[in-house]
Design an enzyme around this catalytic site. Structure first.
Site, PDB file in Angstrom:
ATOM      1  N   LYS A  76     -40.689 -53.988 -83.596  1.00 18.96           N
ATOM      2  CA  LYS A  76     -41.471 -52.910 -82.969  1.00 18.96           C
ATOM      3  C   LYS A  76     -42.955 -53.269 -83.002  1.00 18.96           C
ATOM      4  CE  LYS A  76     -41.990 -47.844 -83.269  1.00 18.96           C
ATOM      5  NZ  LYS A  76     -41.605 -46.615 -84.013  1.00 18.96           N
ATOM      6  N   SER A 151     -39.438 -42.848 -81.256  1.00 18.82           N
ATOM      7  CA  SER A 151     -40.418 -43.729 -80.667  1.00 18.82           C
ATOM      8  C   SER A 151     -39.994 -45.201 -80.638  1.00 18.82           C
ATOM      9  CB  SER A 151     -41.731 -43.618 -81.437  1.00 18.82           C
ATOM     10  OG  SER A 151     -41.592 -44.109 -82.750  1.00 18.82           O
ATOM     11  N   SER A 175     -37.660 -41.404 -85.440  1.00 14.37           N
ATOM     12  CA  SER A 175     -37.941 -42.491 -84.499  1.00 14.37           C
ATOM     13  C   SER A 175     -37.072 -43.733 -84.627  1.00 14.37           C
ATOM     14  CB  SER A 175     -39.402 -42.919 -84.608  1.00 14.37           C
ATOM     15  OG  SER A 175     -40.224 -41.970 -83.979  1.00 14.37           O
TER      16      SER A 175
END
Lengths: 485, 95
Positions: A76, A151, A175
């Site tokens: 990420k 997210s 997330s």
């Protein structure tokens, strides 16, 4: 041997250790598939050239004792990676190249893994659909124009779409678990203090945790073992006895007591979620566990509490983006004007909204009414779990109140977007570990997940329960490669 | 309660985010719907509840005050939008 990109992390590690595959073979295969998958928009920055060089170097003198020998992995874009651009999905960090490495990614590279690139995410991890990213929407490999969740949307899409064998995300209110549920993969949010936050772009410091996102529970356990370390660079890192999660993984959960909280049966929840939950309860029983009805009375207050605490911490953390030391800078007539224009042009709408909520609840005259109140309710939510854990070893709930939705479906209504995290947020507020495992499909064929919540530091137990249930569920993700031309 | 445009202006100033009229109206709408949702907490009586201050309930450790990073001046300045010698450059603050 099956196609390289279809293999699990565990299989790839084994094949590299047995010299059936080289790191170059594996890295090349994931790079090729990633290059054909640009329509998913899972990557913000790729590091393919350098990844291939590292793989070749690894193969010249392979250290096969490592846990992730020559395994390519995209992460990420919230983790600072030395000399590789790190944006947090924001325009304000569009040109930021860290001069240091996050502890979690450092642990991963130290075990032999190789960075493939940085994965798309909601801006500063604020969002539940990956639609707040400055770098555009991410497609869910399950279906076109479907959000991957957020997210950690790029991370979920990349694992489900087999662009990376495994990845790490971050979870502040769901997330990791919500996108894992939306894409049919496994996602673990560890106990607060388990994984170091050093070098992770901060959102809400009392809630943020890094964790693995994987194709299966065993892979997830292996990566958790690598990333969870005590770290002096994070003052909230906790020094506890960490298990060898993958080695100690067992399907024997006979006699484990699993709580079923009645408050998670929320109004308007689709029948298929209720049905999935009931099936989950049966699977747990089939594995030899005992299920017990429990109550977590303050559950419905978790989201309102979260939407005070998280923005308050965010408004404080994001004060550092002032256009002076790094990141985007707008021209201004004077210093204040430069700050205000930089932040207005550099942050997207959702981030600005949350900074303003946070600023308001912390502003003079409102602190007691909002922030202090929220911290008191947070205590009540934590007490609920403490009480429940006197009777049970873990808690089973659905991961999300619905399956993945279409891109654009919820962007105009912030509150309806926030409701996505109704089952995941309480876990962050109480600092507990939670894992989402794929458990079935809805009528549209989209994946649905179940969440197992554990006691603090009891990752091994929820991994074991997930491991046992995974076998019974025997979930198969329906990926058609629709995006590959 | 209701957040009006004047309050939005005040918060935007405190947040150091400039907001034009049109966006201010949209923000007021959004924040009002979010705060309506947050008001639910007022249903709970919390006078006797101690606020949660640390999730892990451990005392923070002190670490010794020693320099670990040396000669990283270049690294610190590397990402700056504008610099001069070893300094960050900002718009003039003193007339």
């Amino acid at each position: 041997m099956s196609e390289i990109t279809k293999q699990s992390l565990t299989e790839l590690v084994e094949n590299i250790k047995n010299k059936k595959l080289s790191s170059t073979d594996v890295t090349q295969a994931f790079i090729q598939r990633s290059e054909k998958s640009s329509e998913l928009n899972a990557y913000i920055t790729d590091d393919f050239t350098s990844a291939l060089d590292k793989a070749k170097k690894f193969d010249q003198n392979p250290n096969l004792d490592l846990k992730l020998p020559g395994i390519p992995m995209a992460v990420k874009d919230l983790f600072c990676t030395k000399n590789v651009k790190t944006t947090a999905g924001s325009k304000i960090l569009n040109n930021f190249v860290p001069t240091y490495e996050s502890t979690v990614t450092e642990n991963i590279w130290n075990e032999g893994a190789i960075l493939l690139g940085k994965l798309n995410c909601d801006e500063f991890a604020m969002g539940s659909s990956n639609e707040t990213s400055h770098f555009g929407n991410v497609q869910n490999p399950i279906d076109k124009n479907l959000v991957p969740g957020g997210s950690s949307g790029g991370s979920a899409s990349a694992v489900a779409g087999q662009l990376t064998p495994i990845t790490i995300g971050t979870d502040t209110g769901g997330s990791i678990r919500q996108p894992a549920s939306f894409t049919g993969i496994v996602g673990l949010k560890p106990t607060y203090g388990s994984c170091s936050r050093y070098g992770i772009v901060a959102f809400a410091s009392s809630l943020d945790q890094a964790g693995p996102m994987a194709q299966n529970v065993k892979d997830c356990a292996l990566l958790q073992e690598v990333i969870s370390t005590y770290d002096l660079k994070d003052s909230t890192s906790i020094n506890f006895k960490r298990n060898h999660y993958s080695k100690e993984l067992t399907k024997n959960i006979k006699g484990k007591k699993i709580g079923i909280p009645k408050e998670y049966r929320v109004d308007g929840m689709p029948k298929e979620i209720e049905d999935l939950w009931q099936k989950g309860i049966q699977y747990a029983k089939d594995c030899g566990a005992e299920t017990i009805d429990i109550s977590l009375p303050h559950t419905s207050y978790a989201l309102p509490t979260y939407y005070i605490v998280a923005p308050a911490e965010a408004s404080s953390n994001l004060a550092r983006y002032d256009g002076v030391k790094y990141g985007y800078r707008a021209k201004g007539e004077n210093l204040i004007d430069m700050y205000e224009k930089t932040r207005s042009e550099g942050f997207g709408a959702e981030v600005q909204r949350r900074i303003m909520i946070g600023t308001y609840v912390l502003s003079s005259g409102y602190y007691d009414a909002y922030y202090l109140k929220a911290q008191k309710v947070r205590k009540l939510i934590k007490n609920d779990f403490d009480e429940a854990y006197k009777k049970v070893d873990a808690i089973l709930t659905p991961s999300t109140p619905s399956s993945a939705f279409k891109i654009g479906e919820k962007t105009n209504d912030p509150v309806s977007m926030y409701l996505n995290d109704i089952f995941t947020v309480p876990v962050n507020l109480a600092g507990l570990p939670g894992i989402s495992i794929p458990a079935g499909h809805d009528t549209k064929g989209y994946p649905l997940g179940l969440q197992i919540i554990g006691k603090a530091f009891d990752e091994q137990n929820i991994l074991n329960i997930a491991f046992a249930m995974e076998e019974k569920i025997n979930f198969k993700n329906k990926i058609t490669d629709w995006w590959i031309k | 309660m209701s957040i009006d445009l004047k309050t939005i202006k005040h918060i935007s100033r405190l947040s150091r985010i400039s907001v034009d009229e049109k966006r201010a109206e949209k923000l007021a709408d959004d924040l009002n719907s979010i705060f309506e949702f947050i008001e639910k907490l007022n249903e709970l009586k919390t006078d006797d509840v101690k606020p949660l201050t640390s999730i892990a309930e451990t005392t923070l450790k002190f670490r010794s005050d020693e320099i670990k990073s040396k000669n990283i001046r270049e690294q610190i300045i590397k990402n700056s939008p504008e610099d001069n010698e070893d300094y960050f450059v900002v718009p003039k603050v003193i007339e």
